[in-house]
Scaffold this motif. Structure first.
Motif, PDB file in Angstrom:
ATOM      1  N   TYR A  65      25.680  12.858 -58.057  1.00  0.00           N
ATOM      2  CA  TYR A  65      26.923  13.645 -58.392  1.00  0.00           C
ATOM      3  C   TYR A  65      27.909  13.004 -57.632  1.00  0.00           C
ATOM      4  N   ASN A  66      29.046  12.874 -58.210  1.00  0.00           N
ATOM      5  CA  ASN A  66      30.716  12.563 -57.519  1.00  0.00           C
ATOM      6  C   ASN A  66      30.352  11.298 -56.881  1.00  0.00           C
ATOM      7  N   PHE A  90      36.071  17.801 -70.023  1.00  0.00           N
ATOM      8  CA  PHE A  90      35.929  17.924 -68.615  1.00  0.00           C
ATOM      9  C   PHE A  90      34.792  18.529 -68.414  1.00  0.00           C
ATOM     10  N   TYR A  91      33.442  18.466 -69.147  1.00  0.00           N
ATOM     11  CA  TYR A  91      31.876  18.529 -68.851  1.00  0.00           C
ATOM     12  C   TYR A  91      31.700  17.228 -68.375  1.00  0.00           C
ATOM     13  N   THR A  92      31.185  17.367 -67.107  1.00  0.00           N
ATOM     14  CA  THR A  92      31.040  16.068 -66.093  1.00  0.00           C
ATOM     15  C   THR A  92      30.030  15.234 -66.369  1.00  0.00           C
ATOM     16  N   TYR A  93      29.131  15.621 -67.511  1.00  0.00           N
ATOM     17  CA  TYR A  93      27.987  14.712 -67.734  1.00  0.00           C
ATOM     18  C   TYR A  93      28.353  13.438 -68.390  1.00  0.00           C
ATOM     19  N   ILE A  94      29.440  13.661 -69.161  1.00  0.00           N
ATOM     20  CA  ILE A  94      29.829  12.558 -69.621  1.00  0.00           C
ATOM     21  C   ILE A  94      30.613  11.365 -68.841  1.00  0.00           C
ATOM     22  N   TRP A  95      31.087  11.941 -67.690  1.00  0.00           N
ATOM     23  CA  TRP A  95      31.620  11.027 -66.760  1.00  0.00           C
ATOM     24  C   TRP A  95      30.761  10.426 -65.879  1.00  0.00           C
ATOM     25  N   THR A  96      29.405  11.281 -65.672  1.00  0.00           N
ATOM     26  CA  THR A  96      28.364  10.450 -65.108  1.00  0.00           C
ATOM     27  C   THR A  96      27.982   9.379 -65.881  1.00  0.00           C
ATOM     28  N   PRO A 105      22.326  14.447 -61.985  1.00  0.00           N
ATOM     29  CA  PRO A 105      23.885  14.710 -61.837  1.00  0.00           C
ATOM     30  C   PRO A 105      24.101  15.833 -61.369  1.00  0.00           C
ATOM     31  N   GLU A 106      25.195  16.578 -61.728  1.00  0.00           N
ATOM     32  CA  GLU A 106      25.942  17.921 -61.251  1.00  0.00           C
ATOM     33  C   GLU A 106      24.434  18.778 -61.764  1.00  0.00           C
ATOM     34  N   HIS A 107      24.423  19.619 -61.080  1.00  0.00           N
ATOM     35  CA  HIS A 107      23.314  20.723 -61.068  1.00  0.00           C
ATOM     36  C   HIS A 107      21.973  20.351 -60.739  1.00  0.00           C
ATOM     37  N   GLY A 108      21.970  18.892 -60.571  1.00  0.00           N
ATOM     38  CA  GLY A 108      20.537  18.224 -60.212  1.00  0.00           C
ATOM     39  C   GLY A 108      19.660  18.134 -61.362  1.00  0.00           C
ATOM     40  N   GLN A 163      24.239  25.128 -58.619  1.00  0.00           N
ATOM     41  CA  GLN A 163      25.466  25.936 -59.385  1.00  0.00           C
ATOM     42  C   GLN A 163      26.382  24.852 -59.524  1.00  0.00           C
ATOM     43  N   ALA A 164      27.567  25.418 -60.214  1.00  0.00           N
ATOM     44  CA  ALA A 164      28.552  24.328 -60.512  1.00  0.00           C
ATOM     45  C   ALA A 164      29.143  23.788 -59.339  1.00  0.00           C
ATOM     46  N   GLY A 165      29.403  22.392 -59.265  1.00  0.00           N
ATOM     47  CA  GLY A 165      29.981  21.674 -58.172  1.00  0.00           C
ATOM     48  C   GLY A 165      28.837  21.300 -57.059  1.00  0.00           C
ATOM     49  N   GLY A 166      27.712  21.733 -57.426  1.00  0.00           N
ATOM     50  CA  GLY A 166      26.689  21.330 -56.440  1.00  0.00           C
ATOM     51  C   GLY A 166      25.652  20.290 -57.204  1.00  0.00           C
ATOM     52  N   SER A 167      24.807  19.675 -56.067  1.00  0.00           N
ATOM     53  CA  SER A 167      23.588  18.876 -56.786  1.00  0.00           C
ATOM     54  C   SER A 167      22.368  19.192 -55.733  1.00  0.00           C
ATOM     55  N   GLU A 168      21.413  18.490 -56.179  1.00  0.00           N
ATOM     56  CA  GLU A 168      20.148  18.771 -55.261  1.00  0.00           C
ATOM     57  C   GLU A 168      19.897  17.751 -54.245  1.00  0.00           C
ATOM     58  N   GLY A 169      20.642  16.534 -53.883  1.00  0.00           N
ATOM     59  CA  GLY A 169      20.386  15.664 -53.080  1.00  0.00           C
ATOM     60  C   GLY A 169      19.492  14.672 -53.435  1.00  0.00           C
ATOM     61  N   ARG A 170      18.879  14.024 -52.211  1.00  0.00           N
ATOM     62  CA  ARG A 170      17.864  13.083 -52.445  1.00  0.00           C
ATOM     63  C   ARG A 170      16.476  13.511 -52.085  1.00  0.00           C
TER      64      ARG A 170
END
Length: 425
Positions: free
Chosen positions: A126-127, A156-162, A96-99, A105-112
């Motif tokens: 993420y997103n 507004f903590y993004t994990y629940i929307w993930t 998810p967000e942060h990887g 960091q906030a608003g980022g992820s680790e990619g594939r």
């Protein structure tokens, strides 16, 4: 040799988890555990899944949505534990967000990438939502998606929307979904704050729930599946949940006996989670919300604020919290490297403290005492509060009592819906 080592590690993981057989009820409370702060010993959903020999995953190709909080009581990551156990066919990880490993960091992820520790493919969620996310699940080859992430109790903590997006995607991709429960660290006593207006939906609020929802992730999954997923995906997801034992609705995290792993870089302690659902509203302003300090969301301030803010906040008589005049220099984010003035929240009675009402009181007083107060130009405050109402009422000079009264009708309706999905006393 590799196979025997995997078997040995798997058995050690199983014996280290809860000894009770997997059940669907919340289960009896355990005796206090002096080694873990004196509270009841809580067993997470993963503890119970592993103690039951992963029966719910038997014969399945499994992918797991998780992050650094997905650990057992010995702080071993559950991906490492499950990968080492021949009873689990773990084939993919979804970050998810942060990887997954928490490097962003906030608003980022680790990619594939391929995880160096296990060799497992890690996919970035993420997103991503809808057909795009369903395509990732399909490409991974899994038939069961497992979710295990520590939440903090705020809309507004993004994990629940993930969680929500993954449930919708699981329907679209024809995947089974399993949620492993963990405590709401700020208790599950009540839902408070404004309820999202769907016109303001975003990744920090997809559906109309309260700002502080007062639920665990498994309870939220049940609510999502009963109220929202069918509207988004055409039908409910094939959902199963594994509840905790030993957790009660009034328990704060410090009583659980579980280790705290920061769910995100700016959520270092359970104290942060306690205030977050209120003070995160300052992300929608030009004030610092304490990012770049050792007490994010407990320290708030800006250049030009002085002792008058702490005095004004104290005069509100908000329960359970004291406000201290504070000065700090964030190392990143707003006002990086500049010494600014503001307040530090000191919660002295968590049982009476209302974080959302406190956050509103701080916004009101900040605008009154500091002429430089401004909302973020994109009106991000509206996405955080779930509508334009709070912003417009503060601009019109309303006080905390008037503002909190404005959301009570919608909150009462949400509480009635929420009650149907609660699974702990």
């Amino acid at each position: 040799m590799a196979l025997s080592r995997r078997v040995l590690l798997g058995r050690l993981a199983a014996t280290g988890a809860a000894g009770a057989a997997l059940a669907t009820g919340a289960g009896p409370a355990r005796a206090a555990d002096p080694a873990h702060g004196g509270g009841r010993r809580v067993h997470t959903g993963f503890d119970r899944l592993s103690a039951d020999g992963y029966r719910l995953l038997d014969g399945r190709k499994v992918g797991i949505v998780t992050n650094p909080t997905g650990v057992n009581r010995d702080l071993r990551h559950i991906v490492d534990v499950m990968h080492a156990d021949e009873r689990v066919r773990l084939t993919a990880v979804f970050g998810p967000e942060h990887g997954f490993r928490g490097t962003a960091q906030a608003g980022g992820s680790e990619g594939r990438y391929d995880d160096p520790a296990t060799g497992l493919p890690v996919y970035d969620t993420y997103n991503k939502s809808g057909k795009e996310l369903a395509g990732i699940f399909t490409a991974s080859g899994v038939d069961t998606v497992v979710f295990d992430i520590q939440d903090v109790g705020a809309r507004f903590y993004t994990y629940i929307w993930t969680l929500y997006d993954c449930m919708v995607a699981a329907v679209l991709a024809g995947k089974r979904f399993l949620v492993l429960d963990r405590p709401n660290p700020v208790t599950g006593r009540a839902a408070t704050g404004p309820v999202l207006d769907k016109a303001f939906a975003s990744f920090i609020g997809r559906e109309p729930i309260a700002q502080a929802h007062g639920m665990t992730v498994a309870e939220l999954a049940l609510l999502f599946n009963g109220e929202f997923v069918p509207q988004a995906a055409g039908r409910p997801v094939e959902l199963e949940t594994v509840r905790m034992t030993g957790w009660r609705r009034g328990d704060f995290y410090g009583t659980t006996g579980l280790p705290w792993v920061p769910p995100s870089p700016n959520m270092p302690t359970p104290d942060t989670a306690l205030v977050y659902s209120g003070t995160c509203l300052f992300e929608g302003t030009n004030l610092s919300e304490g990012r770049g300090t050792t007490r994010p969301f407990e320290l708030l301030g800006a250049d030009g604020i002085d002792r008058r803010w702490a005095a004004a906040a104290t005069e509100l008589g908000l329960p359970g919290v004291h406000f201290r005049e504070a000065y700090f220099a964030p190392t990143f984010s707003k006002f990086q490297g500049k010494t600014i003035g503001g307040v530090q929240l000191h919660v002295h009675d968590p049982g009476t403290f209302d974080p959302v009402r406190t956050g509103i009181g701080l916004l009101v007083t900040a605008k009154r005492v500091w002429s430089g107060f401004a909302w973020r130009p994109d009106n991000g405050i509206d996405r955080l509060t779930g509508s334009a109402t709070v912003r417009k009422m503060i601009d019109a000079g309303a006080g905390p009592d008037e503002i909190t009264a404005a959301w009570q009708e919608n909150l009462t309706r949400f509480r009635a819906v929420r009650r149907r999905y609660l699974r702990y006393r």
